[in-house]
Structure formats: structure tokens, C-alpha cells
Design a protein around this motif. Sequence first.
Motif, PDB file in Angstrom:
ATOM      1  N   SER A   1      -1.594  12.747  44.664  1.00 19.18           N
ATOM      2  CA  SER A   1      -0.745  13.597  44.418  1.00 19.18           C
ATOM      3  C   SER A   1      -0.756  14.181  43.081  1.00 19.18           C
ATOM      4  O   SER A   1      -0.156  15.437  42.998  1.00 19.18           O
ATOM      5  CB  SER A   1       0.594  12.653  44.457  1.00 19.18           C
ATOM      6  N   CYS A   2      -1.431  13.542  42.111  1.00 16.28           N
ATOM      7  CA  CYS A   2      -1.501  14.205  40.823  1.00 16.28           C
ATOM      8  C   CYS A   2      -2.747  14.965  40.636  1.00 16.28           C
ATOM      9  O   CYS A   2      -2.897  15.557  39.440  1.00 16.28           O
ATOM     10  CB  CYS A   2      -1.343  12.864  39.661  1.00 16.28           C
ATOM     11  N   ARG A   3      -3.607  14.925  41.524  1.00 14.78           N
ATOM     12  CA  ARG A   3      -4.804  15.861  41.499  1.00 14.78           C
ATOM     13  C   ARG A   3      -4.778  17.330  41.024  1.00 14.78           C
ATOM     14  O   ARG A   3      -5.386  17.673  40.110  1.00 14.78           O
ATOM     15  CB  ARG A   3      -5.802  15.877  42.586  1.00 14.78           C
ATOM     16  N   PRO A   4      -3.629  17.945  41.432  1.00 17.82           N
ATOM     17  CA  PRO A   4      -3.436  19.401  40.936  1.00 17.82           C
ATOM     18  C   PRO A   4      -3.077  19.320  39.669  1.00 17.82           C
ATOM     19  O   PRO A   4      -3.334  20.320  38.885  1.00 17.82           O
ATOM     20  CB  PRO A   4      -2.317  19.899  42.170  1.00 17.82           C
ATOM     21  N   TRP A   5      -2.268  18.271  39.138  1.00 12.80           N
ATOM     22  CA  TRP A   5      -1.785  18.430  37.898  1.00 12.80           C
ATOM     23  C   TRP A   5      -2.898  18.102  36.812  1.00 12.80           C
ATOM     24  O   TRP A   5      -2.977  18.936  35.808  1.00 12.80           O
ATOM     25  CB  TRP A   5      -0.730  17.220  37.738  1.00 12.80           C
ATOM     26  N   ALA A   6      -3.746  17.052  37.327  1.00  9.46           N
ATOM     27  CA  ALA A   6      -4.773  16.914  36.456  1.00  9.46           C
ATOM     28  C   ALA A   6      -5.758  18.023  36.292  1.00  9.46           C
ATOM     29  O   ALA A   6      -6.434  18.507  35.043  1.00  9.46           O
ATOM     30  CB  ALA A   6      -5.678  15.589  37.174  1.00  9.46           C
ATOM     31  N   ASN A   7      -6.137  18.508  37.278  1.00  8.45           N
ATOM     32  CA  ASN A   7      -7.008  19.840  37.403  1.00  8.45           C
ATOM     33  C   ASN A   7      -6.529  20.922  36.309  1.00  8.45           C
ATOM     34  O   ASN A   7      -7.194  21.570  35.663  1.00  8.45           O
ATOM     35  CB  ASN A   7      -7.300  20.185  38.582  1.00  8.45           C
ATOM     36  N   ALA A   8      -5.154  21.118  36.491  1.00 10.35           N
ATOM     37  CA  ALA A   8      -4.444  22.109  35.798  1.00 10.35           C
ATOM     38  C   ALA A   8      -4.587  21.745  34.355  1.00 10.35           C
ATOM     39  O   ALA A   8      -4.666  22.568  33.495  1.00 10.35           O
ATOM     40  CB  ALA A   8      -3.105  22.420  36.394  1.00 10.35           C
ATOM     41  N   LEU A   9      -4.157  20.585  33.992  1.00 12.78           N
ATOM     42  CA  LEU A   9      -4.364  20.034  32.771  1.00 12.78           C
ATOM     43  C   LEU A   9      -5.608  20.255  32.187  1.00 12.78           C
ATOM     44  O   LEU A   9      -5.682  20.785  30.885  1.00 12.78           O
ATOM     45  CB  LEU A   9      -3.934  18.627  32.651  1.00 12.78           C
ATOM     46  N   TYR A  10      -6.656  19.964  32.507  1.00 11.77           N
ATOM     47  CA  TYR A  10      -7.876  19.950  32.288  1.00 11.77           C
ATOM     48  C   TYR A  10      -8.184  21.664  31.949  1.00 11.77           C
ATOM     49  O   TYR A  10      -8.945  21.870  30.889  1.00 11.77           O
ATOM     50  CB  TYR A  10      -8.975  19.470  33.214  1.00 11.77           C
ATOM     51  N   ARG A  11      -7.860  22.225  32.673  1.00 16.40           N
ATOM     52  CA  ARG A  11      -8.106  23.942  32.567  1.00 16.40           C
ATOM     53  C   ARG A  11      -7.429  24.248  31.444  1.00 16.40           C
ATOM     54  O   ARG A  11      -8.037  25.077  30.461  1.00 16.40           O
ATOM     55  CB  ARG A  11      -7.564  24.577  33.792  1.00 16.40           C
ATOM     56  N   LEU A  12      -6.201  23.981  31.245  1.00 18.46           N
ATOM     57  CA  LEU A  12      -5.318  24.366  29.989  1.00 18.46           C
ATOM     58  C   LEU A  12      -5.904  23.989  28.605  1.00 18.46           C
ATOM     59  O   LEU A  12      -6.063  24.817  27.741  1.00 18.46           O
ATOM     60  CB  LEU A  12      -3.782  24.066  30.122  1.00 18.46           C
ATOM     61  N   VAL A  13      -6.435  22.839  28.800  1.00 20.88           N
ATOM     62  CA  VAL A  13      -7.078  22.118  27.571  1.00 20.88           C
ATOM     63  C   VAL A  13      -8.355  22.981  27.040  1.00 20.88           C
ATOM     64  O   VAL A  13      -8.642  23.410  25.933  1.00 20.88           O
ATOM     65  CB  VAL A  13      -7.338  20.674  27.629  1.00 20.88           C
ATOM     66  N   ASP A  14      -9.167  23.123  28.055  1.00 25.67           N
ATOM     67  CA  ASP A  14     -10.262  23.812  27.813  1.00 25.67           C
ATOM     68  C   ASP A  14     -10.240  25.345  27.530  1.00 25.67           C
ATOM     69  O   ASP A  14     -10.983  26.132  26.894  1.00 25.67           O
ATOM     70  CB  ASP A  14     -11.335  23.797  29.331  1.00 25.67           C
ATOM     71  N   GLU A  15      -9.118  26.145  28.106  1.00 28.37           N
ATOM     72  CA  GLU A  15      -8.821  27.464  27.926  1.00 28.37           C
ATOM     73  C   GLU A  15      -7.911  27.920  26.935  1.00 28.37           C
ATOM     74  O   GLU A  15      -7.510  28.970  26.739  1.00 28.37           O
ATOM     75  CB  GLU A  15      -8.642  28.234  29.460  1.00 28.37           C
ATOM     76  N   ARG A  16      -7.346  26.775  26.370  1.00 23.21           N
ATOM     77  CA  ARG A  16      -5.993  26.991  25.384  1.00 23.21           C
ATOM     78  C   ARG A  16      -6.138  28.270  24.404  1.00 23.21           C
ATOM     79  O   ARG A  16      -5.207  29.135  24.073  1.00 23.21           O
ATOM     80  CB  ARG A  16      -5.517  25.705  24.988  1.00 23.21           C
TER      81      ARG A  16
END
Length: 406
Positions: free
Chosen positions: A335-350
Motif C-alpha cells: 500500500s505504501c509503495r507509491p508513497w515510498a517511490n514518490a518520497l525517493y523521487r522528491l528527495v533526489d530531485e528537490r
Amino acid sequence: MQAYTMLQALSKLGVRTASFCGGIFDNPSGKERIPNFDVQLQSDNNHPVRANIDTSANAQNPIRHFFFTGFHSTRWDDITSGESTKFLLHYVKLLRRFKPDLVIGYGTDALSRALWGEARLFGIPTAYLLCNANHLNYRFPQHDALLCDSQATSDYYRKKEGLTVHPIGNFINPAIVVAGERHPKTVTFINPSPQKGVAVVARLILMANRERPDLVFQVVESRQKFADVLRSLRAPGGKPGSAFKKATFKNLAVVPARYDVKPIYASTAVLIAPSLGFESWGRVASEAIMNGIPVLSSDSGGLPEAVGTAGITLEAPSECLGRTEAMLTLPSEASCRPWANALYRLVDERNSSLWQKRCQETAAQNTMRRCAMRLLTVLEPLLQRKAGDADFTRRGSIRFPNDPLP
């Protein structure tokens, strides 16, 4: 904070303003947003009402704060009948002296209703400030206008209660939230409560500890303690406390509630706000965006309006939606996989130009001035009545020595 910043914005526009309060909080952590609260209260307790001239927004047009010192406690539930009566008396005295054209506030308890009633007995129009979804089954009979922060909240009350509520935005003063220098390194979550999505954050921390050990999390406590809430989490279908067996949280710092939030945002790379209950706006999201921090949030209520294009909004995990029992359910990794992927993306692209531009554009949509102009547009018909120009003698329910006898 919304009401105070509203006064600051109006002060800048030349509107004469005042406040009347008593330092009462529905949660003890509220005191942390007022610097040196206890010291200030104890410094002069021989006067029933203390006055403070606030020039923070406009030295030529200061806000006049009147503080009632007669409450023995800062807890709302501890107010006595005698204290309420004295508070009401001094409030009426202020109405008689300040003679406002409009009274804005909030509260539907018995004391608040008395305050609203006194304003109307003086012929003063009133406006109610709604900042949550907790006012169902109340018709606001003593108010000329209803105000809220988001279009989502306006739609909510129109659908649920048939009420017209005017969205004006969320008043936030960048001077008290924007950090001068930033050294972002943490993923930050503020207010670890069931409604704010602490269960989702717990799962994300565990996933990131394994998948992205470079990520450091910061949990800022407010109404509840993070450790206490973790102990109450449950596995799906399990009892409270059944969520964890041997789970260990790594790369995690827990910060107590504090007045100065600048250091929090100075160290924040990405803010997460996975609210599970209806979120009228999402103040911390706007504060983060003002600092150039992208936000990962749920699509609850007004959060998408607060986040705008400066982040990613997702549906909350389905097993966490519903009553408090569901909010305390630890969601699955799937259930949290989309959340984890989005979090990693924002951290890397912030730090990319894309997210920084989006933060600037979103912040520009909700400045203090924009909110104030929306507010004045709604209130202008009420202000045109110029209620404060009337003769207040013999008005209100309390007689004063200068009132002539009939």
C-alpha cells in the motif's frame, strides 16, 4: 496562528485591529507557539487585563492585544464559571472602548456563544473563522459571514450543511517560518497523531531504513508524543500495540514542539503530510513550500490546494482510512509503495529548477496580502455598516456606571 497572522495582514493594509484572549489551549503544546508564555503571564498578574502594543506588522498602525490574566489554568476544560463571567465582563468593556466595526473569531462553546451574543447586542456584525471540519450540525446563527481557508472546506460545508463559507486562503507570515540559511538533510513529519498519518510515516521509515539508508527522518512532536503513538499502532485486524514485534527505527530524530520553526525547515529536504482525516488546508505544507521544500502529501481536503504544483499528492493507504482504529493500522508495504517511490523521487530531485520554480509559484498564490484582499472583499459589505460609529451607551447586557438610567 491563522487569526493572528490575519491581524498582521490587516494592520499592514491600514485596518485598525485588536485582539482579546486569555491564553487557553485545547492542548498544552499550544503554548510552545508563544515565546516565553509562562514568564510573560507571571510578570504582571495583578492586572485583570494586560495590554500589548504590537508593531510587528506596521509601526504606524499597531495591533492592540488585550490579554485576560484571570484564568488559573491554560487548559480549556479547567475554566470555571466565575472565570468565564469575568472574561465576558472585560470583553464587553473592550467592545465599549474599542468600538469595532466587526468581530472575527471562532468557538461554539457556551462562553463563545455569549461573546458572539454581546457583539450582536451592540449591533456589531460578526464573522466566524472555520479551519477544520469539526463544526457539523451547527448552524452559526449569530454570524453574518463564515470564512475558511480552502475551497475544499467551503465545498464540504455546502455539501454537508448547505452553508455558504467563503475561502480566503491560509494566512502565513514568512518572517516567522522562512529560514535564512538552509542545510537540508532530513525528511520531516510534523505532529505525529493518528489523523496526520503517523502510521503511514512509520511504514515509510521502516521501508527507507532498508531501501534508502541514506535518508534521515525528523519527527516534530506537537499534540502527541511519537513513541506513545507508535506503541498504540496495530497490525491489520490486531489489537493496539500489535504492529511491531522486533522492528527498529533507524536514522530518526524526534524533536519536541517549539515556537521557532525556522530550524526545522532549515534542515528539511522534503516534508511529508500523509493526513488521514479531513485536512482543511495543511499549514505545514505551505510553510515548507515557502522554504523551497517540496511536499509529499495525501489528497485529503484542502491539502492539494496547499501543495499546488510544489509536490506530489497521493491517495492514503486504504486500510488506514475510516475511524481512529483504521488510522492506527500499520499499512502494508504494498500500500505504501507509491508513497515510498514518490518520497525517493522528491528527495533526489528537490534541488532541481523544476521543483524550486514550482515552490516559488505556489507560495506566490497564498501571500498574506492576497489572503487579506480576499478577506476584505468578503467583509466589505459588513464594514460599510460602520457599526462602531453608533452610540454604545445602554447597549449590551451589562450596565456600566456611565450608562444613564432609563
